[in-house]
Scaffold this motif. Structure first.
Motif, PDB file in Angstrom:
ATOM      1  N   THR A 122       0.853  -1.196   0.000  1.00  0.00           N
ATOM      2  CA  THR A 122       0.000   0.000   0.000  1.00  0.00           C
ATOM      3  C   THR A 122       0.881   1.236   0.000  1.00  0.00           C
ATOM      4  N   SER A 123       0.620   2.135  -0.928  1.00  0.00           N
ATOM      5  CA  SER A 123       1.400   3.380  -1.015  1.00  0.00           C
ATOM      6  C   SER A 123       0.500   4.579  -0.709  1.00  0.00           C
ATOM      7  N   LEU A 124       1.094   5.602  -0.107  1.00  0.00           N
ATOM      8  CA  LEU A 124       0.421   6.863   0.190  1.00  0.00           C
ATOM      9  C   LEU A 124       1.312   8.015  -0.232  1.00  0.00           C
ATOM     10  N   LYS A 125       0.720   9.022  -0.875  1.00  0.00           N
ATOM     11  CA  LYS A 125       1.513  10.183  -1.262  1.00  0.00           C
ATOM     12  C   LYS A 125       1.521  11.188  -0.118  1.00  0.00           C
ATOM     13  N   VAL A 126       2.726  11.641   0.268  1.00  0.00           N
ATOM     14  CA  VAL A 126       2.858  12.598   1.368  1.00  0.00           C
ATOM     15  C   VAL A 126       3.636  13.818   0.875  1.00  0.00           C
ATOM     16  N   THR A 127       3.352  14.958   1.564  1.00  0.00           N
ATOM     17  CA  THR A 127       4.086  16.208   1.310  1.00  0.00           C
ATOM     18  C   THR A 127       4.491  16.783   2.652  1.00  0.00           C
ATOM     19  N   VAL A 128       5.765  17.102   2.790  1.00  0.00           N
ATOM     20  CA  VAL A 128       6.304  17.652   4.045  1.00  0.00           C
ATOM     21  C   VAL A 128       6.786  19.062   3.776  1.00  0.00           C
ATOM     22  N   VAL A 138      14.229  14.713   5.891  1.00  0.00           N
ATOM     23  CA  VAL A 138      13.047  13.931   5.525  1.00  0.00           C
ATOM     24  C   VAL A 138      13.529  12.633   4.899  1.00  0.00           C
ATOM     25  N   ASN A 139      12.911  11.518   5.340  1.00  0.00           N
ATOM     26  CA  ASN A 139      13.287  10.199   4.841  1.00  0.00           C
ATOM     27  C   ASN A 139      12.042   9.307   4.904  1.00  0.00           C
ATOM     28  N   PRO A 140      11.833   8.429   3.907  1.00  0.00           N
ATOM     29  CA  PRO A 140      10.658   7.547   3.954  1.00  0.00           C
ATOM     30  C   PRO A 140      10.603   6.685   5.201  1.00  0.00           C
ATOM     31  N   LEU A 141      11.742   6.410   5.808  1.00  0.00           N
ATOM     32  CA  LEU A 141      11.773   5.572   7.002  1.00  0.00           C
ATOM     33  C   LEU A 141      11.341   6.326   8.260  1.00  0.00           C
ATOM     34  N   TYR A 142      11.146   7.667   8.165  1.00  0.00           N
ATOM     35  CA  TYR A 142      10.717   8.454   9.327  1.00  0.00           C
ATOM     36  C   TYR A 142       9.179   8.488   9.456  1.00  0.00           C
ATOM     37  N   PHE A 143       8.471   7.635   8.660  1.00  0.00           N
ATOM     38  CA  PHE A 143       7.003   7.665   8.651  1.00  0.00           C
ATOM     39  C   PHE A 143       6.417   6.381   9.235  1.00  0.00           C
ATOM     40  N   GLU A 144       5.178   6.496   9.712  1.00  0.00           N
ATOM     41  CA  GLU A 144       4.366   5.351  10.124  1.00  0.00           C
ATOM     42  C   GLU A 144       2.951   5.554   9.573  1.00  0.00           C
ATOM     43  N   ASP A 149      -8.314   0.188  12.350  1.00  0.00           N
ATOM     44  CA  ASP A 149      -8.376  -0.531  13.623  1.00  0.00           C
ATOM     45  C   ASP A 149      -7.363  -0.019  14.635  1.00  0.00           C
ATOM     46  N   GLY A 150      -6.571   1.015  14.251  1.00  0.00           N
ATOM     47  CA  GLY A 150      -5.588   1.573  15.177  1.00  0.00           C
ATOM     48  C   GLY A 150      -4.236   0.878  15.130  1.00  0.00           C
ATOM     49  N   VAL A 151      -4.055  -0.034  14.173  1.00  0.00           N
ATOM     50  CA  VAL A 151      -2.786  -0.740  14.045  1.00  0.00           C
ATOM     51  C   VAL A 151      -1.823   0.131  13.233  1.00  0.00           C
ATOM     52  N   LYS A 152      -0.558   0.250  13.717  1.00  0.00           N
ATOM     53  CA  LYS A 152       0.448   1.049  13.024  1.00  0.00           C
ATOM     54  C   LYS A 152       1.389   0.130  12.221  1.00  0.00           C
ATOM     55  N   TYR A 153       1.800   0.665  11.060  1.00  0.00           N
ATOM     56  CA  TYR A 153       2.693  -0.081  10.163  1.00  0.00           C
ATOM     57  C   TYR A 153       3.913   0.793   9.883  1.00  0.00           C
ATOM     58  N   THR A 154       5.092   0.131   9.865  1.00  0.00           N
ATOM     59  CA  THR A 154       6.317   0.842   9.498  1.00  0.00           C
ATOM     60  C   THR A 154       6.500   0.775   7.982  1.00  0.00           C
ATOM     61  N   THR A 155       7.196   1.778   7.481  1.00  0.00           N
ATOM     62  CA  THR A 155       7.393   1.858   6.030  1.00  0.00           C
ATOM     63  C   THR A 155       8.500   0.888   5.581  1.00  0.00           C
ATOM     64  N   GLU A 156       8.429   0.520   4.315  1.00  0.00           N
ATOM     65  CA  GLU A 156       9.392  -0.415   3.739  1.00  0.00           C
ATOM     66  C   GLU A 156      10.673   0.323   3.326  1.00  0.00           C
ATOM     67  N   VAL A 157      11.804  -0.391   3.521  1.00  0.00           N
ATOM     68  CA  VAL A 157      13.081   0.189   3.087  1.00  0.00           C
ATOM     69  C   VAL A 157      13.084   0.328   1.561  1.00  0.00           C
ATOM     70  N   PHE A 158      12.615  -0.675   0.903  1.00  0.00           N
ATOM     71  CA  PHE A 158      12.526  -0.626  -0.547  1.00  0.00           C
ATOM     72  C   PHE A 158      11.050  -0.369  -0.905  1.00  0.00           C
ATOM     73  N   GLY A 159      10.761   0.886  -1.037  1.00  0.00           N
ATOM     74  CA  GLY A 159       9.385   1.258  -1.341  1.00  0.00           C
ATOM     75  C   GLY A 159       9.093   1.186  -2.826  1.00  0.00           C
ATOM     76  N   GLY A 160       7.999   1.835  -3.202  1.00  0.00           N
ATOM     77  CA  GLY A 160       7.590   1.820  -4.600  1.00  0.00           C
ATOM     78  C   GLY A 160       8.486   2.721  -5.438  1.00  0.00           C
ATOM     79  N   THR A 162       7.876   5.390  -6.871  1.00  0.00           N
ATOM     80  CA  THR A 162       7.716   6.838  -6.665  1.00  0.00           C
ATOM     81  C   THR A 162       7.932   7.249  -5.218  1.00  0.00           C
ATOM     82  N   ASP A 163       8.594   6.390  -4.459  1.00  0.00           N
ATOM     83  CA  ASP A 163       8.768   6.708  -3.038  1.00  0.00           C
ATOM     84  C   ASP A 163       9.587   7.983  -2.844  1.00  0.00           C
ATOM     85  N   LEU A 164       9.345   8.617  -1.661  1.00  0.00           N
ATOM     86  CA  LEU A 164      10.045   9.842  -1.264  1.00  0.00           C
ATOM     87  C   LEU A 164      11.531   9.555  -1.110  1.00  0.00           C
TER      88      LEU A 164
END
Length: 206
Positions: A122-128, A138-144, A149-160, A162-164
């Motif tokens: 699952t990918s999400l576009k973010v703007t900082v 700013v780094n993709p690994l600084y996001f959650e 349901d309130g469950v948190k997920y850490t971001t992937e080292v190798f993202g899509g 178009t990752d940040l």
């Protein structure tokens, strides 16, 4: 020896015959009767005036009901005009204090790379945006990502694809890109931690 009858005029005064007007006593009785009659007439006249005056008063009071009702209505004071309601004050615009770092997040398609063997991501576009006078990293690994349901997920080292990218931002600068988590996640909120260990900022997923 018998006494001869006395001739008039000798020895005794001669009485005058009873002629002329009636005695004064009778005249006084006549004046009393006349005075009584005049007083009775005066009393009757005064009584008639009083009765006539009373009749006039009653006739003046005996007004038609419609006239009395109209006069009663006219006597009632009209109520003062109602005060105009004050114009509703316009709500003052809320002053939103600008955060040192602001972020936005929205759903975005996942584009896999050579490092992915499936589309189960699952990918999400973010703007900082950096609003401080200091530099931030700013780094993709600084996001959650948090799901419904309130469950948190850490971001992937190798993202899509178009990752940040990792970048430093100075005052007023911004960076945009996608962040990716593993699995099909119904994301509702994104968190960014300044420089990876500082203050955390969040934004809802639109």
């Amino acid at each position: 020896m018998s006494t001869p009858p006395q001739q008039p005029g000798f020895g005794h005064p001669q009485q005058s015959p009873q002629w002329g007007p009636p005695p004064p006593q009778k005249q006084r009785n006549g004046w009393k009767i006349a005075t009584f009659v005049l007083g009775g007439l005066f009393f009757v006249s005064c009584t008639a005036n009083v009765v006539n005056s009373s009749d006039r008063d009653e006739s003046a009071d005996a007004k038609p009901k419609a006239t009395q009702s109209a006069e009663a209505k006219a006597a009632v004071p009209t109520s003062a005009p109602a005060a105009k309601p004050k114009a509703a004050e316009k709500p003052k615009p809320e002053v939103t204090e600008e955060l040192p770092v602001t972020i936005t997040a929205a759903k975005a398609p996942f584009k896999k790379t050579v490092f992915h063997d499936s589309d189960n991501y699952t990918s999400l576009k973010v703007t900082v945006t950096n609003n401080t006078d200091e530099k931030i990293s700013v780094n993709p690994l600084y996001f959650e990502v948090k799901d419904a349901d309130g469950v948190k997920y850490t971001t992937e080292v190798f993202g899509g694809e178009t990752d940040l990218r990792a970048v430093d931002l100075f005052k007023g600068e911004k960076a945009s890109g996608t962040i990716t988590v593993k699995g099909k996640v119904d994301a509702v909120k994104v968190y960014y931690r300044k420089d990876g260990f500082g203050t955390s900022y969040s934004a809802p997923v639109k």
